[in-house]
Design an enzyme around this catalytic site. Structure first.
Site, PDB file in Angstrom:
ATOM      1  N   CYS A 268       0.844  -1.195  -0.120  1.00 48.92           N
ATOM      2  CA  CYS A 268      -0.063   0.046  -0.023  1.00 48.92           C
ATOM      3  C   CYS A 268       0.821   1.279  -0.048  1.00 48.92           C
ATOM      4  CB  CYS A 268      -0.949   0.276   1.293  1.00 48.92           C
ATOM      5  SG  CYS A 268      -2.089  -1.376   1.319  1.00 48.92           S
TER       6      CYS A 268
HETATM    7  N1  LIG Z   1      -3.723  -5.521   2.612  1.00 55.79           N
HETATM    8  C1  LIG Z   1      -3.777  -4.380   3.099  1.00 55.79           C
HETATM    9  O1  LIG Z   1      -3.279  -4.232   4.310  1.00 55.79           O
HETATM   10  C2  LIG Z   1      -4.773  -3.329   2.361  1.00 55.79           C
HETATM   11  C3  LIG Z   1      -5.299  -2.407   3.090  1.00 55.79           C
HETATM   12  C4  LIG Z   1      -5.971  -1.416   2.499  1.00 55.79           C
HETATM   13  C5  LIG Z   1      -6.306  -1.659   0.994  1.00 55.79           C
HETATM   14  N2  LIG Z   1      -5.764  -2.579   0.357  1.00 55.79           N
HETATM   15  C6  LIG Z   1      -6.263  -2.755  -0.917  1.00 55.79           C
HETATM   16  O2  LIG Z   1      -7.215  -3.684  -1.147  1.00 55.79           O
HETATM   17  C7  LIG Z   1      -6.833  -4.468  -2.500  1.00 55.79           C
HETATM   18  C8  LIG Z   1      -6.565  -5.973  -2.277  1.00 55.79           C
HETATM   19  O3  LIG Z   1      -5.458  -6.233  -1.371  1.00 55.79           O
HETATM   20  P1  LIG Z   1      -5.086  -7.674  -0.856  1.00 55.79           P
HETATM   21  O4  LIG Z   1      -4.163  -7.181   0.180  1.00 55.79           O
HETATM   22  O5  LIG Z   1      -6.420  -8.090   0.000  1.00 55.79           O
HETATM   23  O6  LIG Z   1      -4.600  -8.405  -1.835  1.00 55.79           O
HETATM   24  P2  LIG Z   1      -4.282  -9.746  -1.864  1.00 55.79           P
HETATM   25  O7  LIG Z   1      -3.234  -9.959  -2.731  1.00 55.79           O
HETATM   26  O8  LIG Z   1      -3.912 -10.290  -0.358  1.00 55.79           O
HETATM   27  O9  LIG Z   1      -5.577 -10.805  -2.091  1.00 55.79           O
HETATM   28  C9  LIG Z   1      -6.105 -10.391  -3.684  1.00 55.79           C
HETATM   29  C10 LIG Z   1      -6.978 -11.903  -3.617  1.00 55.79           C
HETATM   30  O10 LIG Z   1      -7.600 -11.445  -5.053  1.00 55.79           O
HETATM   31  C11 LIG Z   1      -7.588 -12.867  -5.866  1.00 55.79           C
HETATM   32  N3  LIG Z   1      -7.576 -12.427  -7.136  1.00 55.79           N
HETATM   33  C12 LIG Z   1      -6.889 -11.602  -8.219  1.00 55.79           C
HETATM   34  N4  LIG Z   1      -7.875 -11.479  -9.156  1.00 55.79           N
HETATM   35  C13 LIG Z   1      -8.889 -11.839  -9.040  1.00 55.79           C
HETATM   36  C14 LIG Z   1     -10.296 -11.732  -9.785  1.00 55.79           C
HETATM   37  N5  LIG Z   1     -10.072 -11.330 -11.073  1.00 55.79           N
HETATM   38  N6  LIG Z   1     -11.143 -12.371  -9.520  1.00 55.79           N
HETATM   39  C15 LIG Z   1     -11.260 -12.934  -8.236  1.00 55.79           C
HETATM   40  N7  LIG Z   1     -10.097 -12.984  -7.362  1.00 55.79           N
HETATM   41  C16 LIG Z   1      -8.937 -12.445  -7.811  1.00 55.79           C
HETATM   42  C17 LIG Z   1      -6.202 -13.399  -5.585  1.00 55.79           C
HETATM   43  O11 LIG Z   1      -6.289 -14.667  -6.058  1.00 55.79           O
HETATM   44  C18 LIG Z   1      -6.014 -12.902  -4.232  1.00 55.79           C
HETATM   45  O12 LIG Z   1      -6.409 -14.093  -3.268  1.00 55.79           O
HETATM   46  C19 LIG Z   1      -5.888  -3.725  -3.149  1.00 55.79           C
HETATM   47  O13 LIG Z   1      -6.354  -2.704  -3.730  1.00 55.79           O
HETATM   48  C20 LIG Z   1      -5.030  -3.081  -2.009  1.00 55.79           C
HETATM   49  O14 LIG Z   1      -4.299  -1.881  -2.281  1.00 55.79           O
HETATM   50  C21 LIG Z   1      -4.945  -3.422   0.920  1.00 55.79           C
END
Ligand SMILES: NC(=O)c1ccc[n+]([C@@H]2O[C@H](COP(=O)([O-])OP(=O)(O)OC[C@H]3O[C@@H](n4cnc5c(N)ncnc54)[C@H](O)[C@@H]3O)[C@@H](O)[C@H]2O)c1
Length: 419
Positions: free
Chosen positions: A261
């Site tokens: 992030c």
């Molecule tokens: N992790 C954090 O602390 C955090 C905090 C705030 C915001 N975010 C934002 O949230 C979003 C998700 O981040 P995350 O950390 O959960 O990612 P992550 O990589 O942990 O998980 C994402 C999941 O989405 C799946 N995925 C990918 N493409 C897909 C699709 N087309 N259809 C269905 N599933 C799909 C992946 O297999 C994975 O399991 C990002 O935009 C990130 O910037 C993350």
């Protein structure tokens, strides 16, 4: 079978959301493109730090199931998209997963559904990227036939005080009716909702929050570089400044900024602004300073080895903590990577110790891991404390037989040097 909620993307954001919804009594289904994620969750196994296997088991009891069937979201009243938004070649925004998820939802979109984007992205993503994909793929109109909203996630992995339910959540929609539906949905498991004027304000607010951290870390990093050059104790400076009860928010310097992030989100803002002819000079300067920090740590490490009469090519260095923040298992974008690479380039043998990160790869090859802290410290000429996991308490340096470079400003003792 119908559901209250379908979560698209069951990662660090999607899985805790699904857990909170299940706990609030919402029937929830999770859709993910990863078979490993789906199989693991259906088998009661969590792949996300902070969500225990027991929590997944409780979700299963509450009726949750994961699936890779792309028609499954069509059974839900609300669909929340939580897919990754990383950087593509050249450090530019990569919305591949968001586009793919929107196309998946479009194919099974029904009138009356609420679709929410939670993934972090630049202002305009909901209206300019997601909306056309949903409308063109379904023949339905946002605001008229279905509801479209944006609500950024604020999850802070490892934070025991603030979770989804007690962290105020920003909610926005394409129309007042979209907002109303989004508020009704999140109100079932989030205590405080903050409605923004529009989706672009909510998208921008999320980027501001993380850019604020990035720029302020860069500021103290640069102050630390100056202090190092001039012999000023940066940690004492920070201690003194931090006693001001107003107008000063404390940040610490370090080996760099990690995670998916803080180092990533400002690039989304800069790229979008650039495409619109606006140059964020503050972001460019912060990026330049933060990028210098791993090399600075390597330089300090080589200097300490020199002082100890150990040429780097004959030295064994152990990195303590390769995760991007304390007490989490996530090592994405960790500054440990450029530090390890820089030390290797100097000829040093590099290993790591981290109780949370079982495997840490450098250029696709796993870096040697030492299981016990005692062995890690005993077998090294130099230890570099990169992350202040709680296992590295103040007694760590007294146990060290080697010299220790502390980039977190925690340790003290005759063999300790602070960044
Ligand atoms: N992790 C954090 O602390 C955090 C905090 C705030 C915001 N975010 C934002 O949230 C979003 C998700 O981040 P995350 O950390 O959960 O990612 P992550 O990589 O942990 O998980 C994402 C999941 O989405 C799946 N995925 C990918 N493409 C897909 C699709 N087309 N259809 C269905 N599933 C799909 C992946 O297999 C994975 O399991 C990002 O935009 C990130 O910037 C993350």
């Amino acid at each position: 079978m119908t559901a209250d909620l379908a979560v698209i993307g069951l990662g660090h954001v999607g899985l805790p959301l699904a857990r909170a919804a299940c706990a609030a009594g919402l029937t929830t289904v999770g859709y993910d493109v990863s078979d490993a994620v789906v199989t693991g969750l259906n088998g009661g196994r969590s792949h996300v730090g902070g969500v225990a296997d027991a929590a997944v088991a409780a979700m299963r009891v509450a009726g949750f199931h994961a699936t890779s069937d792309p028609s499954a979201p069509g059974l839900a009243d609300t669909v929340v998209i939580c897919v990754p938004t990383g950087l593509g070649a050249g450090g530019t925004p990569d919305l591949t997963a968001v586009r793919a998820a929107a196309r998946t939802v479009a194919r099974c979109l029904r009138p009356g559904m609420l679709v929410v984007l939670e993934s972090t992205s630049y202002p305009g993503t909901t209206e300019e990227v997601v909306r056309p994909l949903l409308e063109n793929g379904s023949g339905l109109r946002a605001g008229a036939d279905f509801h479209l909203a944006y609500s950024p996630e604020r999850i802070d992995p490892g934070n025991r005080r603030f979770g989804l339910h007690n962290t105020p959540k920003v909610v926005s929609g394409c129309t007042p009716l979209c907002v109303k539906h989004a508020v009704a949905f999140y109100g079932r498991f989030v205590r405080t909702l903050v409605v923004s004027r529009g989706t672009r304000e909510a998208e921008m607010a999320k980027l501001l929050e993380n850019t604020y951290r990035y720029v302020n870390i860069a500021l103290v990093d640069e102050v630390a570089l100056y202090c190092d050059r001039t012999g000023i104790d940066i940690w004492d400076v920070l201690h003194c400044a931090g006693t001001k009860p107003f107008g000063f928010a404390p940040f610490r310097p370090g080996a760099g900024v990690g995670g998916h992030c803080i180092p990533v989100d400002p690039r989304y803002l800069a790229a979008k602004a650039e495409a619109e002819g606006f140059s964020f000079r503050m972001l460019a300067a912060a990026h330049e300073v933060v990028s210098r920090m791993p090399a600075h740590v390597v330089g300090r490490a080589v200097g300490l080895l020199d002082e100890a009469g150990k040429p780097p090519e004959a030295a064994s260095v152990v990195l303590l903590g390769v995760a991007y923040k304390p007490d989490v298992a996530d090592a994405r974008e960790s500054p440990a990577e450029p530090v390890a690479r820089g030390l290797r380039a100097q000829g040093a043998t590099v290993r790591y110790h981290d109780p949370y990160v079982r495997e840490f790869t450098l250029d696709g090859v796993p870096l040697a891991r030492v299981e016990s802290l005692r062995d890690a410290l005993a077998g090294a000429d130099l230890a570099i404390l990169l992350q202040d996991h709680s296992c590295y308490d103040t007694t760590t340096p007294t146990r060290a037989e080697c010299i220790l470079l502390d980039t977190r400003g925690k340790a003290s003792g005759p063999r300790v040097t602070l960044l």
